[in-house]
Design a protein around this motif. Structure first.
Motif, PDB file in Angstrom:
ATOM      1  N   VAL A  32      25.329  39.599  67.750  1.00 13.30           N
ATOM      2  CA  VAL A  32      24.366  39.554  66.632  1.00 13.30           C
ATOM      3  C   VAL A  32      24.987  40.190  65.395  1.00 13.30           C
ATOM      4  CG1 VAL A  32      22.146  40.451  65.811  1.00 13.30           C
ATOM      5  CG2 VAL A  32      22.334  39.538  68.134  1.00 13.30           C
ATOM      6  N   ASP A  33      25.586  41.350  65.572  1.00 14.60           N
ATOM      7  CA  ASP A  33      26.120  42.066  64.403  1.00 14.60           C
ATOM      8  C   ASP A  33      27.279  41.309  63.772  1.00 14.60           C
ATOM      9  OD1 ASP A  33      24.197  43.907  64.784  1.00 14.60           O
ATOM     10  OD2 ASP A  33      25.457  45.356  65.859  1.00 14.60           O
ATOM     11  N   THR A  34      28.154  40.768  64.627  1.00 19.47           N
ATOM     12  CA  THR A  34      29.295  40.041  64.067  1.00 19.47           C
ATOM     13  C   THR A  34      28.808  38.838  63.266  1.00 19.47           C
ATOM     14  OG1 THR A  34      30.475  40.645  66.061  1.00 19.47           O
ATOM     15  CG2 THR A  34      31.528  38.977  64.672  1.00 19.47           C
ATOM     16  N   ALA A  35      27.871  38.105  63.838  1.00 19.49           N
ATOM     17  CA  ALA A  35      27.401  36.884  63.149  1.00 19.49           C
ATOM     18  C   ALA A  35      26.737  37.238  61.826  1.00 19.49           C
ATOM     19  CB  ALA A  35      26.408  36.139  64.043  1.00 19.49           C
ATOM     20  N   THR A  36      25.894  38.237  61.841  1.00 20.21           N
ATOM     21  CA  THR A  36      25.168  38.555  60.598  1.00 20.21           C
ATOM     22  C   THR A  36      26.106  39.171  59.572  1.00 20.21           C
ATOM     23  OG1 THR A  36      24.400  40.572  61.657  1.00 20.21           O
ATOM     24  CG2 THR A  36      22.847  38.752  61.569  1.00 20.21           C
ATOM     25  N   GLN A  37      27.099  39.973  60.056  1.00 21.70           N
ATOM     26  CA  GLN A  37      28.065  40.551  59.097  1.00 21.70           C
ATOM     27  C   GLN A  37      28.906  39.459  58.463  1.00 21.70           C
ATOM     28  OE1 GLN A  37      28.368  43.732  58.168  1.00 21.70           O
ATOM     29  NE2 GLN A  37      26.604  44.201  59.456  1.00 21.70           N
ATOM     30  N   SER A  38      29.356  38.526  59.301  1.00 17.90           N
ATOM     31  CA  SER A  38      30.256  37.513  58.743  1.00 17.90           C
ATOM     32  C   SER A  38      29.506  36.564  57.818  1.00 17.90           C
ATOM     33  CB  SER A  38      30.977  36.743  59.858  1.00 17.90           C
ATOM     34  OG  SER A  38      29.997  36.025  60.575  1.00 17.90           O
ATOM     35  N   ASP A  39      28.194  36.514  57.969  1.00 17.31           N
ATOM     36  CA  ASP A  39      27.425  35.648  57.072  1.00 17.31           C
ATOM     37  C   ASP A  39      26.845  36.416  55.892  1.00 17.31           C
ATOM     38  OD1 ASP A  39      27.597  32.993  57.696  1.00 17.31           O
ATOM     39  OD2 ASP A  39      26.376  33.242  59.501  1.00 17.31           O
ATOM     40  N   LEU A  40      27.324  37.647  55.708  1.00 13.26           N
ATOM     41  CA  LEU A  40      26.779  38.475  54.622  1.00 13.26           C
ATOM     42  C   LEU A  40      26.779  37.782  53.254  1.00 13.26           C
ATOM     43  CD1 LEU A  40      27.622  42.266  54.710  1.00 13.26           C
ATOM     44  CD2 LEU A  40      25.416  41.132  54.510  1.00 13.26           C
ATOM     45  N   PRO A  41      27.877  37.085  52.902  1.00 12.27           N
ATOM     46  CA  PRO A  41      27.880  36.454  51.570  1.00 12.27           C
ATOM     47  C   PRO A  41      26.679  35.519  51.380  1.00 12.27           C
ATOM     48  CG  PRO A  41      30.037  36.265  52.600  1.00 12.27           C
ATOM     49  CD  PRO A  41      29.137  36.887  53.610  1.00 12.27           C
TER      50      PRO A  41
END
Ligand code: FAD
Length: 714
Positions: free
Chosen positions: A113-122
């Protein structure tokens, strides 16, 4: 507003949750598949299925399963899951579920969850916190609950994954409100959201569009493909008021290949929205609808503010009342009498339960009874002020209290639009003009006959010309619909429909605008006026006339700041409106000046006046609707129902939740357009099915609600 925050470690953002949820589902499925569980079905508590992602996030936000367990903190998590809370059942079920399905892989899930949401931050960065809440509230829907009409279309999200539906819906609405002057396509949303949800995104987008929650108002219409598209259906909208224009525009926006035409009787559009431009300084004054009630949710307010960027002026709710020459009622006394008036109204509410046959009693009868008790032993001077408040109520209802249903006159109260009441600088017709842009509108085409016995409806205009249509939306006023001399139906409308149209009251309200050489009232009404708000003042009738007062010119709006020259607008509610229509303009002006000079004997004669006669106007037949004795709000719903899958109805008098208002009329147009869309697509579907044409026609002939029609559409 309700608390809309979500129990989660993620930012409170619907797109972020969708990205997190997709990553969570993938990680969870892959973990348990490896362990040999082909299909992971979340358990139920009662009739609801546990949402594993929201459970995971809830527990994470609560500090982990051990903390939640030790602190017995499952209640908020259960609430978020919309489970009925009993500590043993819901809490135990959630705890067990977590331990069995999530705890073994919680590190892996958190990482996913964290990786996906972090990588989609932009993607997420472009949205502001709380933006989705403001947008959804504006659309008149609840942020964290599924609305009844949504539940009817998306039943699978009622008992499971409600938050998934809400996140998709809230994200689409938020995205539309980011730039409500531009077109938005479903692809714009699909590009951002995880592919797992594409089907839901498409269905939800179409639902929101068709329902007029996104892409509504003055957003530019899509051009038809230049190579020419054969029209899918011919739709005639009769009446170019706000309801008819809303319906036509919405149909064109949702189905660009529909041939949509508006037939309007007058040489102008707008109907009861009529901005008059006076010869003096070209001042614009609204002679019909003037106030946008509740700009934060009223669609006209949203169009004016966010799409047209018009200047709105807030209405000052205070209204000083003159009880003699230059004599404003003392504020304390004013408040005291208003309290008495309110207590009389409260007493009438109690009578709804107490009186036998309350359904057949008028508000006027009940009011008089209650007034006797409450005004007993009060000074006589209170009477004209109470009468003034009654006139104000008759203005809102466009009918005398004697005609209003005791039980149902205020049935729409719970649904009022949120926000300030405002007027539009330059006139409300700017909204009408914007909605009309790009539509096929034919002026001076009064429709006299609608023949609907065959599949194709024949519409006959005043000059004998004939138009053919697959669907007709009748957006003419109630009085026109009810009068066969003005508009004839062949065959007649069914009895249930005629009964419903008769069960809605058709009230009246008139105005006089008086333009003066100087604003002689200002120093007495608002001597220290600093705010730019729009003000009004009242003039009470003399005590000796109170028994016969019909409220004529009980109130004046000060239009000066709005139109830039000294001007007052006097109001004639209900019976006063009807009786004054018989008089000449000069006599009406004299009557207005007589009332005004009770407070301002020095008032000069006006330089210019404009008088309305909405009842005598053959294309209006009155001002707006009310609930008469013996009727109820249900009559509005029946007045709105379509007939035979061919005749559809829009207009202020078909809006149960927002009757009387231009905003309600607008929404009724959207609703009628939606019904046509549903009907068209249902027909298309039925043609593809095994129905014979005869069976299909029978199916169409059933009287149906839009809920019925729309089922299976999405
Ligand atoms: C004096 C007054 C003050 C008001 N104040 C407010 C206010 O402050 N705020 C507010 O929200 N609302 C107000 N209203 C109510 C508001 O104006 C109406 O609810 C709303 O404009 C109704 O819109 P509609 O499209 O249903 O009907 P209409 O605007 O009446 O449109 C119907 C259209 O049908 C046309 N038509 C009629 N017969 C035929 C025919 N045979 N063939 C073809 N066309 C036909 C008419 O010309 C008209 O253009 C007021 C109304 C009045 C009269």
């Amino acid at each position: 507003m309700k608390d809309c925050s979500v129990l989660s470690t993620l930012p409170d953002d619907p797109l972020c949750r969708l990205i997190g949820r997709a990553a969570f589902d993938r990680a969870l499925t892959s973990y348990w598949t490896e362990k040999g569980f082909a299909e992971l079905k979340a358990p139920r508590v009662g009739w609801r299925q546990i949402d594993l992602f929201m459970l995971f996030e809830g527990v994470r936000a609560g500090g982990g399963i051990h903390t939640v367990h030790q602190q017995r903190a499952f209640q908020p998590i259960a609430q978020q899951q919309r489970l009925a809370w009993t500590a043993t059942n819901a809490g135990n079920a959630l705890g067990k579920t977590y331990r069995k399905w999530l705890e073994p892989c919680e590190k892996l899930l958190a990482e996913a969850v964290d990786t996906a949401t972090q990588s989609d931050l932009p993607k997420l960065d472009c949205f502001n916190p709380g933006e989705h809440i403001a947008a959804v509230v504006r659309s008149g829907i609840t942020v964290n609950e599924i609305e009844p009409e949504e539940a009817a279309q998306f039943p699978e999200y009622v008992s499971a994954l409600t938050d998934l539906f809400l996140d998709v819906r809230n994200h689409i609405i938020r995205k539309w409100w980011r730039n409500p002057t531009q077109w938005l396509s479903t692809e714009d949303i699909e590009q951002e959201t995880p592919s797992e949800y594409t089907k839901l995104v498409r269905a939800c987008f179409r639902f929101l569009h068709w329902r007029g929650k996104i892409l509504f108002g003055a957003v530019p219409l899509q051009q038809l493909a230049s190579y020419g598209v054969q029209s899918l259906a011919r739709v005639l909208v009769i009446g170019g008021g706000i309801a008819g224009l809303a319906a036509a525009r919405h149909l064109r926006a949702c189905e660009p290949a529909f041939d949509v035409r508006v037939l309007e009787a007058r040489p102008r559009i707008g109907g009861r929205i009529w901005t008059h431009r006076a010869s003096l300084g070209q001042a614009s004054m609204d002679l019909g609808a003037m106030i946008i009630t509740g700009v934060r949710q009223n669609p006209l307010g949203l169009i004016a503010l966010y799409q047209l960027r018009l200047h709105l002026r807030e209405v000052d709710p205070s209204c000083p009342i003159f009880a003699g020459v230059h004599e404003v009622l003392d504020p304390e006394l004013d408040a005291k009498i208003e309290d008495i008036y309110n207590s009389i109204l409260e007493e009438t509410v109690k009578m709804r339960q107490k009186l036998r046959d309350a359904d057949r009693i008028s508000l006027g009868d009940a009011f008089r009874k209650a007034m006797k008790q409450k005004l007993h032993q009060q000074p006589d001077q209170f009477q004209p002020i109470v009468r003034w408040h009654v006139s104000n109520l008759e203005y809102a209802c466009a009918a005398p209290l004697e005609k209003l249903s005791l039980c149902h006159w205020d049935q729409d109260d719970p649904f009022g639009f949120e926000g300030e009441h405002c007027m539009v600088e330059g006139g409300l017709d700017q909204v009408v003009q914007a909605l009309a842009t790009g539509l096929n509108i034919q002026l001076r085409r009064p429709v006299q006959k609608v023949e609907w016995m065959n599949d194709t409806v024949r519409v006959v205009c005043g000059d004998g010309s004939v138009e053919l249509a697959d669907y007709v939306i009748l957006a003419v006023p109630l009085g026109v619909l009810r009068d066969p001399k003005l508009l004839r139906f062949v065959p007649e409308l069914p009895v249930w429909k005629r009964d419903a149209l008769r069960a809605v009251g058709n009230g009246n309200l008139n105005k006089i605008v008086l333009l003066f050489s100087c604003a002689f009232w200002i120093s007495h009404t608002h001597p220290d006026r600093k705010s730019a708000k729009l003000c009004s003042f009242g003039v009470a009738c003399p005590l000796e006339e109170v028994a016969h007062d019909d409220g004529r010119f009980y109130m004046f709006w000060d239009l000066t700041p709005l139109i830039g020259c000294p001007a007052l607008m006097g109001m004639l509610p209900a019976d006063a409106a009807d009786s004054m229509e018989m008089l000449s303009d000069d006599a009406i002006t004299a009557s207005a000046m007589q009332r005004l000079r009770l407070a301002f004997p020095e008032a000069p004669d006006p330089l210019e006046t404009v008088v309305t006669r909405w009842r005598s106007d053959q294309y209006s037949q009155g001002a707006y609707s009310y609930v008469p004795v013996g009727s109820s709000g249900a009559a509005y719903d029946t007045a709105a129902e379509s007939v035979d899958g061919r005749l559809f109805f829009a207009g202020e008098h078909t809006s149960r939740k927002h009757p009387t208002t231009a905003g309600g009329a607008y929404l009724s147009g959207i609703r009628a357009a939606y019904e046509v869309l549903c009907h068209f697509h249902e027909t298309k579907k039925a043609h593809r099915s095994t129905d014979t044409p005869a069976v299909h026609r029978l199916r169409c002939k059933r009287r149906r609600t839009d809920g019925d029609i729309a089922n299976d559409m999405f």
